[in-house]
Scaffold this motif. Structure first.
Motif, PDB file in Angstrom:
ATOM      1  N   ASN A 239       0.838  -1.205   0.000  1.00  0.00           N
ATOM      2  CA  ASN A 239       0.000   0.000   0.000  1.00  0.00           C
ATOM      3  C   ASN A 239       0.872   1.254   0.000  1.00  0.00           C
ATOM      4  OD1 ASN A 239      -2.538  -1.529   0.377  1.00  0.00           O
ATOM      5  ND2 ASN A 239      -1.668  -1.983   2.393  1.00  0.00           N
ATOM      6  N   ILE A 240       1.089   1.794  -1.171  1.00  0.00           N
ATOM      7  CA  ILE A 240       1.927   2.990  -1.307  1.00  0.00           C
ATOM      8  C   ILE A 240       1.162   4.043  -2.098  1.00  0.00           C
ATOM      9  CG2 ILE A 240       4.093   3.952  -2.165  1.00  0.00           C
ATOM     10  CD1 ILE A 240       5.352   1.226  -1.894  1.00  0.00           C
ATOM     11  N   ASN A 241       1.183   5.248  -1.570  1.00  0.00           N
ATOM     12  CA  ASN A 241       0.538   6.379  -2.243  1.00  0.00           C
ATOM     13  C   ASN A 241       1.581   7.471  -2.417  1.00  0.00           C
ATOM     14  OD1 ASN A 241      -0.920   8.844  -2.742  1.00  0.00           O
ATOM     15  ND2 ASN A 241      -2.775   7.816  -2.073  1.00  0.00           N
ATOM     16  N   ILE A 242       1.846   7.830  -3.656  1.00  0.00           N
ATOM     17  CA  ILE A 242       2.838   8.870  -3.952  1.00  0.00           C
ATOM     18  C   ILE A 242       2.147  10.128  -4.447  1.00  0.00           C
ATOM     19  CG2 ILE A 242       4.735   9.547  -5.472  1.00  0.00           C
ATOM     20  CD1 ILE A 242       5.677   6.680  -5.436  1.00  0.00           C
ATOM     21  N   SER A 243       2.407  11.231  -3.769  1.00  0.00           N
ATOM     22  CA  SER A 243       1.986  12.547  -4.244  1.00  0.00           C
ATOM     23  C   SER A 243       3.233  13.256  -4.754  1.00  0.00           C
ATOM     24  CB  SER A 243       1.334  13.359  -3.120  1.00  0.00           C
ATOM     25  OG  SER A 243       0.091  12.806  -2.766  1.00  0.00           O
ATOM     26  N   ALA A 244       3.311  13.428  -6.050  1.00  0.00           N
ATOM     27  CA  ALA A 244       4.481  14.065  -6.648  1.00  0.00           C
ATOM     28  C   ALA A 244       4.293  15.573  -6.664  1.00  0.00           C
ATOM     29  CB  ALA A 244       4.695  13.544  -8.061  1.00  0.00           C
ATOM     30  N   SER A 245       5.207  16.282  -6.044  1.00  0.00           N
ATOM     31  CA  SER A 245       5.138  17.745  -5.974  1.00  0.00           C
ATOM     32  C   SER A 245       5.650  18.336  -7.274  1.00  0.00           C
ATOM     33  CB  SER A 245       5.957  18.267  -4.788  1.00  0.00           C
ATOM     34  OG  SER A 245       5.422  17.815  -3.575  1.00  0.00           O
ATOM     35  N   LEU A 246       4.759  18.438  -8.238  1.00  0.00           N
ATOM     36  CA  LEU A 246       5.070  18.980  -9.560  1.00  0.00           C
ATOM     37  C   LEU A 246       4.076  20.088  -9.850  1.00  0.00           C
ATOM     38  CD1 LEU A 246       5.465  15.526 -11.357  1.00  0.00           C
ATOM     39  CD2 LEU A 246       7.310  16.974 -10.453  1.00  0.00           C
ATOM     40  N   ASP A 247       4.576  21.286 -10.093  1.00  0.00           N
ATOM     41  CA  ASP A 247       3.696  22.450 -10.190  1.00  0.00           C
ATOM     42  C   ASP A 247       3.477  22.959 -11.605  1.00  0.00           C
ATOM     43  OD1 ASP A 247       3.627  22.337  -7.440  1.00  0.00           O
ATOM     44  OD2 ASP A 247       5.249  23.784  -7.196  1.00  0.00           O
ATOM     45  N   ALA A 248       4.267  22.489 -12.528  1.00  0.00           N
ATOM     46  CA  ALA A 248       4.158  22.938 -13.916  1.00  0.00           C
ATOM     47  C   ALA A 248       4.979  21.992 -14.771  1.00  0.00           C
ATOM     48  CB  ALA A 248       4.657  24.375 -14.065  1.00  0.00           C
ATOM     49  N   SER A 249       4.782  22.056 -16.085  1.00  0.00           N
ATOM     50  CA  SER A 249       5.497  21.140 -16.970  1.00  0.00           C
ATOM     51  C   SER A 249       6.612  21.860 -17.727  1.00  0.00           C
ATOM     52  CB  SER A 249       4.523  20.501 -17.961  1.00  0.00           C
ATOM     53  OG  SER A 249       4.031  21.473 -18.880  1.00  0.00           O
ATOM     54  N   GLY A 250       7.546  21.054 -18.240  1.00  0.00           N
ATOM     55  CA  GLY A 250       8.605  21.582 -19.087  1.00  0.00           C
ATOM     56  C   GLY A 250       9.465  22.635 -18.416  1.00  0.00           C
ATOM     57  N   LEU A 251       9.763  23.707 -19.172  1.00  0.00           N
ATOM     58  CA  LEU A 251      10.614  24.785 -18.652  1.00  0.00           C
ATOM     59  C   LEU A 251       9.971  25.474 -17.460  1.00  0.00           C
ATOM     60  CD1 LEU A 251      11.905  26.405 -21.981  1.00  0.00           C
ATOM     61  CD2 LEU A 251      13.139  24.878 -20.430  1.00  0.00           C
ATOM     62  N   ARG A 252       8.639  25.547 -17.448  1.00  0.00           N
ATOM     63  CA  ARG A 252       7.955  26.143 -16.300  1.00  0.00           C
ATOM     64  C   ARG A 252       8.227  25.314 -15.049  1.00  0.00           C
ATOM     65  NH1 ARG A 252       4.209  27.302 -20.492  1.00  0.00           N
ATOM     66  NH2 ARG A 252       3.361  29.440 -20.446  1.00  0.00           N
ATOM     67  N   GLY A 253       8.145  23.994 -15.187  1.00  0.00           N
ATOM     68  CA  GLY A 253       8.411  23.117 -14.055  1.00  0.00           C
ATOM     69  C   GLY A 253       9.830  23.246 -13.557  1.00  0.00           C
ATOM     70  N   GLU A 254      10.773  23.390 -14.478  1.00  0.00           N
ATOM     71  CA  GLU A 254      12.183  23.514 -14.091  1.00  0.00           C
ATOM     72  C   GLU A 254      12.462  24.843 -13.420  1.00  0.00           C
ATOM     73  OE1 GLU A 254      14.188  20.603 -17.484  1.00  0.00           O
ATOM     74  OE2 GLU A 254      14.318  22.788 -17.715  1.00  0.00           O
ATOM     75  N   LEU A 255      11.764  25.899 -13.816  1.00  0.00           N
ATOM     76  CA  LEU A 255      11.968  27.192 -13.179  1.00  0.00           C
ATOM     77  C   LEU A 255      11.381  27.204 -11.766  1.00  0.00           C
ATOM     78  CD1 LEU A 255      12.439  30.557 -14.273  1.00  0.00           C
ATOM     79  CD2 LEU A 255      10.248  30.426 -13.118  1.00  0.00           C
ATOM     80  N   LEU A 256      10.182  26.647 -11.614  1.00  0.00           N
ATOM     81  CA  LEU A 256       9.533  26.671 -10.301  1.00  0.00           C
ATOM     82  C   LEU A 256      10.235  25.758  -9.304  1.00  0.00           C
ATOM     83  CD1 LEU A 256       5.695  26.811 -10.994  1.00  0.00           C
ATOM     84  CD2 LEU A 256       7.286  28.667 -10.507  1.00  0.00           C
ATOM     85  N   ARG A 257      10.729  24.618  -9.801  1.00  0.00           N
ATOM     86  CA  ARG A 257      11.409  23.677  -8.908  1.00  0.00           C
ATOM     87  C   ARG A 257      12.858  23.549  -9.375  1.00  0.00           C
ATOM     88  NH1 ARG A 257       8.367  21.374  -5.013  1.00  0.00           N
ATOM     89  NH2 ARG A 257       6.135  21.807  -5.170  1.00  0.00           N
TER      90      ARG A 257
END
Length: 412
Positions: A239-257
């Motif tokens: 029983n594993i539940n993963i919440s991935a902290s991803l706020d945007a995709s691509g270059l936006r995701g790389e800038l935010l995180r």
């Protein structure tokens, strides 16, 4: 919601403030303080005690936590719960509401003073390999140099903050309690780069507790740590539940995180889906002033790529820092966002889903975004948000507006 009705009839609270968490949940911050939950203030004066000064049992049964429980039972509420109360006032689902539903089967332990926690959330340190724009040095060791440049920490402050002076001594207390635990929640910092996380998994396997619920909040950037590949351990748990902290995709995701590689994120998701399909996966996107306009596109993109089912995308409203809270954006910008979210909600309704309960919750979260944008005029602190962007752009040599072009109108 049997628990809620029982509590109302037994204790007749004056307002809806009851929360099951202090009866089931033991939360240690990266500073060693024991607080009601991860949403509550972490400072010593707001805590039930410090794990380096008192044992788990002493804190779990002391006067401070019992007074807190009594206040919740009798409807007085508590100032440490203001994050949840504020979210609910704004129309958003709070952790309090989620916990009351999730742990309603623990109704029978509310009047048992000898019961021990069954749900653990231990933040061992602020160790993290990313320095996300919505974060800070308190939750990420990688933020240290930027925090010094911005003057938000003292020049003598250390990059790493550890919860325990003696981790082995704490484990001697904790490990016997794992025998009756129902859930362990791992967050950070980043739990997948913390040795203590792996120590606990190995102990659970040793005790034969592979049926326990493991819940993660992870930045999903890497599956390897030292000699570990997390898949080899996860394969042993059901029983594993993963919440991935991803706020945007691509270059936006790389800038935010900052420091994340988006192609690696995509490959990690594909690998997890292929090798460990039993793991429940959710994109837990922190909704903030940066990604407000982009979130619907991000959601559709991952569904169309077949990386997630439509219901596996849960937006969570960021409350602090206030300059990144969507409530404080200008009204015209909010109205533009509403025009983007209404058709997105219609799109969600037009799709099919695997998990109807999860889909219902996800739809509520998106509808609540409309409620927040509509009902809460906020303080219109766009100038604070702009300052936040400019400060980080300068010290990181980045250009946010080249990537988040939708934010340009805020600079006019």
């Amino acid at each position: 919601m049997k628990l809620i009705s029982n509590i109302v009839s037994r204790f007749k609270p004056k307002q809806d403030v009851f929360c099951i968490m202090p009866w089931v949940h033991f939360h240690v911050t990266q500073y060693g303080t024991v607080t009601p939950c991860c949403q509550a203030p972490w400072q010593q004066e707001h805590s039930f005690g410090n794990i380096n000064e008192s044992s788990i049992e002493e804190i779990w049964t002391n006067e401070k936590i019992n007074l807190f429980r009594q206040n919740l039972k009798t409807g007085k509420g508590d100032k440490r719960c203001e994050q949840c109360y504020l979210k609910e006032k704004q129309g958003y689902t709070s952790l309090r509401q989620v916990a009351n539903k999730k742990y309603s089967h623990f109704n029978n332990i509310i009047d048992k003073p000898d019961s021990m926690p069954v749900y653990f959330d231990i933040r061992f340190s602020n160790t993290c390999n990313l320095k996300c724009r919505i974060c800070g040095p308190w939750s990420s060791s990688s933020w240290h140099s930027d925090a010094l440049k911005l003057g938000i920490i003292d020049e003598n402050a250390k990059p790493l903050t550890y919860a325990f002076k003696n981790t082995n001594a704490f484990f001697e207390e904790l490990f016997p309690l794992l025998n009756t635990a129902e859930e362990f929640y791992f967050a950070g910092g980043e739990p997948l780069v913390m040795q203590e996380h792996y120590d606990i998994l190995e102990e659970l396997i040793k005790q034969g507790r592979t049926n326990i619920q493991l819940t993660y909040n992870t930045n999903f950037s890497s599956f390897r740590y030292k000699n570990y590949h997390i898949f080899e351990l996860w394969k042993q748990f059901k029983n594993i539940n993963i919440s991935a902290s991803l706020d945007a995709s691509g270059l936006r995701g790389e800038l935010l995180r900052k420091n994340i590689d988006w192609e690696t994120v995509i490959e990690n998701r594909k690998l997890l889906k292929k090798e460990l399909p039993h793991i429940e996966f959710t994109v837990s996107a922190t909704l903030n002033a940066y990604n407000l306009m982009h979130l619907p596109d991000f959601h559709k993109e991952w569904v169309n790529l077949k990386l997630i089912n439509v219901e596996d995308f849960i937006p969570t409203l960021l409350m602090n820092p206030k300059e990144l809270n969507i409530s404080n954006l200008p009204i015209n910008y909010k109205q533009k966002a509403i025009s983007a979210y209404l058709p997105h909600i219609d799109w969600i309704k037009s799709t099919t889903s695997v998990n109807k309960e999860k889909r219902h919750y996800m739809l509520n979260q998106f509808n609540n975004i409309i409620t927040v944008l509509t009902k809460n005029k906020g303080e219109e602190r766009a100038e604070d948000f702009i300052k936040h962007i400019n400060n980080l752009d300068e010290i990181r040599n980045e250009k946010t507006l080249n990537i988040f072009s939708e934010l340009k109108e805020l600079f006019k």
